[in-house]
Motif scaffolding. Structure first.
Motif, PDB file in Angstrom:
ATOM      1  N   CYS A 133      74.553  20.857  50.195  1.00  0.00           N
ATOM      2  CA  CYS A 133      73.450  22.103  50.292  1.00  0.00           C
ATOM      3  C   CYS A 133      72.051  21.900  49.925  1.00  0.00           C
ATOM      4  O   CYS A 133      71.283  22.170  50.777  1.00  0.00           O
ATOM      5  N   ALA A 163      77.628  30.043  47.532  1.00  0.00           N
ATOM      6  CA  ALA A 163      77.007  30.669  48.599  1.00  0.00           C
ATOM      7  C   ALA A 163      75.800  31.442  48.253  1.00  0.00           C
ATOM      8  O   ALA A 163      74.865  31.853  48.787  1.00  0.00           O
ATOM      9  N   THR A 164      76.013  32.275  47.021  1.00  0.00           N
ATOM     10  CA  THR A 164      75.112  32.936  46.489  1.00  0.00           C
ATOM     11  C   THR A 164      73.860  32.151  46.277  1.00  0.00           C
ATOM     12  O   THR A 164      72.532  32.736  46.409  1.00  0.00           O
ATOM     13  N   ASP A 166      81.992  31.231  46.275  1.00  0.00           N
ATOM     14  CA  ASP A 166      81.228  32.263  46.260  1.00  0.00           C
ATOM     15  C   ASP A 166      79.835  32.055  45.404  1.00  0.00           C
ATOM     16  O   ASP A 166      78.800  32.619  45.866  1.00  0.00           O
ATOM     17  N   HIS A 183      72.815  29.423  47.841  1.00  0.00           N
ATOM     18  CA  HIS A 183      72.275  28.618  49.055  1.00  0.00           C
ATOM     19  C   HIS A 183      72.553  29.646  50.198  1.00  0.00           C
ATOM     20  O   HIS A 183      73.361  29.211  51.150  1.00  0.00           O
ATOM     21  N   PRO A 184      72.348  30.903  50.144  1.00  0.00           N
ATOM     22  CA  PRO A 184      72.245  32.074  51.345  1.00  0.00           C
ATOM     23  C   PRO A 184      71.600  31.310  52.668  1.00  0.00           C
ATOM     24  O   PRO A 184      72.148  31.637  53.485  1.00  0.00           O
ATOM     25  N   ASP A 185      70.801  30.142  52.330  1.00  0.00           N
ATOM     26  CA  ASP A 185      70.145  30.001  53.640  1.00  0.00           C
ATOM     27  C   ASP A 185      70.851  28.975  54.220  1.00  0.00           C
ATOM     28  O   ASP A 185      70.540  28.589  55.541  1.00  0.00           O
ATOM     29  N   HIS A 198      76.527  31.267  55.102  1.00  0.00           N
ATOM     30  CA  HIS A 198      76.409  32.716  55.627  1.00  0.00           C
ATOM     31  C   HIS A 198      77.554  33.404  54.689  1.00  0.00           C
ATOM     32  O   HIS A 198      77.333  34.438  54.287  1.00  0.00           O
ATOM     33  N   GLU A 199      78.832  32.814  54.784  1.00  0.00           N
ATOM     34  CA  GLU A 199      79.871  33.542  54.211  1.00  0.00           C
ATOM     35  C   GLU A 199      81.081  32.679  53.884  1.00  0.00           C
ATOM     36  O   GLU A 199      81.082  31.602  54.376  1.00  0.00           O
TER      37      GLU A 199
END
Ligand SMILES: *Cc1c(COP(=O)(O)O)cnc(C)c1O
Length: 399
Positions: free
Chosen positions: A387, A316-317, A313, A319-321, A324-325
C-alpha cells in the motif's frame, strides 16, 4: 519463453519450482507467501504430507480403470460428502465446469422425466462465474466470456442480484427449470450473499417447483469456515451443488451433488466421464476431505479469517486512498481497490506476496485454510508495504 502455449493467459513472471505450506518457490530459489493457492484450490497448502502420502501410495497400486467398475474410493468419498451435506448422490468429475455442466443437465432432465419438457430455462446472475464450457459461460452470461463464440445458447436468463421483482417473475414462469448461484461470488469479486437472500431464493424455488443449484466450486470445501458456504444459514440448502477446486486440493477432482429427488432423471447412460472419480483422484479426494471436514480445520479457518479481517480493516482505514473496501467471507477475501487491481497485484509480488485478481477491480486473498496466525500477520504486513509503495507509484499524480 515458449511461443507454443495458447495465449489465453497473462502469466505472472514467476517460473514455479516447488511449494511448502503457504510458500511458493521459483526456479531461482525466490519465495513468495502464496495467497492465491491455485485460485482457492490448495486448501491445505502445498505438499501437505497426508495428500502426498495418499497420492504416492495409490500411484503404486492402481491409477485408472473406468466407471464401468466399482471404485472403492468413490463409494467412500460419496458417503462422506452425502453424510456432510443435504445430498443423497454424487457424480465425480475432473473440474468445476464439468460439475456445473452435470448440474445443468440434471436439472433439465429432472423436469423432462416429470413430463415437463417445457421447463428448460436456467436463471443465472450478473457477476457470476461458472467455468468455461458453453453451458457454463451461458449460465454466467459474462459478456467478456461469451462474445465471439457464436450465438448465445437458448434457455439461459441473466438477472442482477438486486432485481427482486425480476427474480420472482422469472422463477414463477412455467418454462423455468433451475436457478444457479454462487453463495459467495468468487471470481466476480468476493461478494457474499446474505442468508436472507439465499433463504428467500430457496423458498421461491421450492414454491414453484424450480431446482436450486449452488455453485460452491470456489466457496465450498471449508473456504468460508464451514464445509459448505450455504451451511452458515438454516433453510438455504440447494437441490444440486457443484464442487471442485479444493475438493482435490490441487489434484483435478470435481463433484456434482444432488438430492435423490433432483437426480431422479439421471439413469444409466444419461451422463458419464472417462476420468471422473478415478482411483488417483479418489485417493487424494478422500485424504483431503478427512482433513478439511474436521472441526479443527474449520475452526482454524474461521479464526484465521477473523485475524485477516481485523488486520485488513485496519489496513483499509490507514490507506483509504488505496483500498476502498474489504469484503468476502471466511478466507475468500476481496479488497476492492481504489487503484488498478492488476498493478497492485504486480506490486504485491515485488513485496513477496501473491494475490489473485477478481472482477469489480478486486484483489482476492485465498490463502490455504492451514495458514498460521504468524503468516496472516506477515501477509498483512506485506500488504501494508505494498500500500505504501502504491501511494508512491500508482497514485502519484502524472508528472
Ligand atoms: C473455478 C470455478 C469454476 C470452474 O472450474 P474449472 O475447474 O476451472 O472448470 C466454476 N465455478 C466457480 C464458482 C469457480 O470458481
Amino acid at each position: 519463453m515458449t511461443d507454443h502455449l495458447l495465449g489465453v493467459y497473462n502469466r505472472a513472471p514467476i517460473t514455479v519450482a516447488r511449494g511448502q505450506g503457504v510458500w511458493l518457490t521459483d526456479t531461482q530459489g525466490r519465495s513468495w507467501l502464496d495467497c492465491v493457492s491455485g485460485i482457492a484450490t490448495n486448501a491445505l497448502g502445498h505438499a501437505h504430507p497426508a495428500l502426498v502420502a495418499a497420492l504416492t501410495e495409490q500411484a503404486g497400486a492402481l491409477w485408472h480403470v473406468s466407471n464401468i467398475f466399482r471404485i472403492p474410493g468413490q463409494e467412500q468419498l460419496a458417503d462422506k460428502l452425502a453424510a456432510a451435506s443435504f445430498a443423497d448422490t454424487v457424480f465425480f468429475t475432473n473440474s468445476g465446469s464439468e460439475s456445473v455442466e452435470c448440474a445443468l443437465k440434471m436439472a433439465r432432465k429432472y423436469h423432462a422425466v416429470n413430463g415437463e419438457d417445457a421447463r428448460i430455462d436456467v436463471i443465472g446472475f450478473a457477476g457470476s462465474f461458472h467455468g468455461r464450457t458453453y453451458g457454463a459461460i451461458n449460465a454466467a452470461g459474462n459478456p467478456a466470456y461469451v462474445e465471439g463464440f457464436g450465438p448465445r445458447l437458448p434457455g439461459y436468463i441473466q438477472l442482477t442480484l438486486d432485481d427482486e421483482a425480476g427474480l420472482a417473475r422469472h422463477v414463477a414462469r412455467p418454462t423455468t427449470a433451475a436457478v444457479i448461484v454462487e453463495p459467495v461470488q468468487g471470481e466476480g469479486g468476493a461478494r457474499a450473499l446474505s442468508g436472507e437472500w439465499l433463504q428467500h431464493l430457496r423458498a421461491l424455488c421450492t414454491h414453484h417447483g424450480v431446482l436450486l443449484i449452488h455453485d460452491e466450486v470456489q466457496c465450498g470445501m471449508g473456504r468460508t469456515g464451514k464445509l459448505f458456504a450455504h451451511q452458515w444459514f438454516e433453510d438455504a440448502a440447494p437441490d444440486i451443488m457443484a464442487l471442485a477446486k479444493a475438493l482435490g486440493c490441487g489434484f483435478p477432482v470435481g463433484a456434482c451433488l444432488a438430492t435423490k429427488e433432483a437426480s431422479r432423471g439421471m439413469a444409466p447412460g444419461a451422463h458419464g466421464s472417462t476420468f471422473g472419480g478415478n482411483p488417483l483422484a479418489m485417493a487424494v479426494g478422500n485424504a483431503a476431505f478427512d482433513v478439511i471436514a474436521s472441526e479443527a480445520t474449520l475452526a482454524h479457518a474461521r479464526a484465521m479469517a477473523q485475524a485477516f479481517f481485523t488486520g485488513l480493516d485496519a489496513l483499509a482505514t490507514r490507506h483509504p486512498d488505496v483500498i476502498h473496501e474489504v469484503r468476502g467471507k471466511g478466507l475468500l477475501i476481496g479488497l476492492k481497490m481504489a487503484c488498478d487491481n492488476r498493478a497492485f497485484m504486480a506490486l504485491a509480488r515485488d513485496h513477496g506476496l501473491l494475490v489473485a485478481g477478481g472482477g469489480d477491480n478486486c484483489v482476492r486473498l485465498l490463502p490455504p485454510l492451514t495458514i498460521t496466525a504468524d503468516e496472516v500477520t506477515e501477509a498483512v504486513s506485506r500488504l501494508e508495504a505494498t500500500c505504501l509503495a502504491a501511494r508512491q507509484t500508482l497514485l502519484a499524480p502524472a508528472a
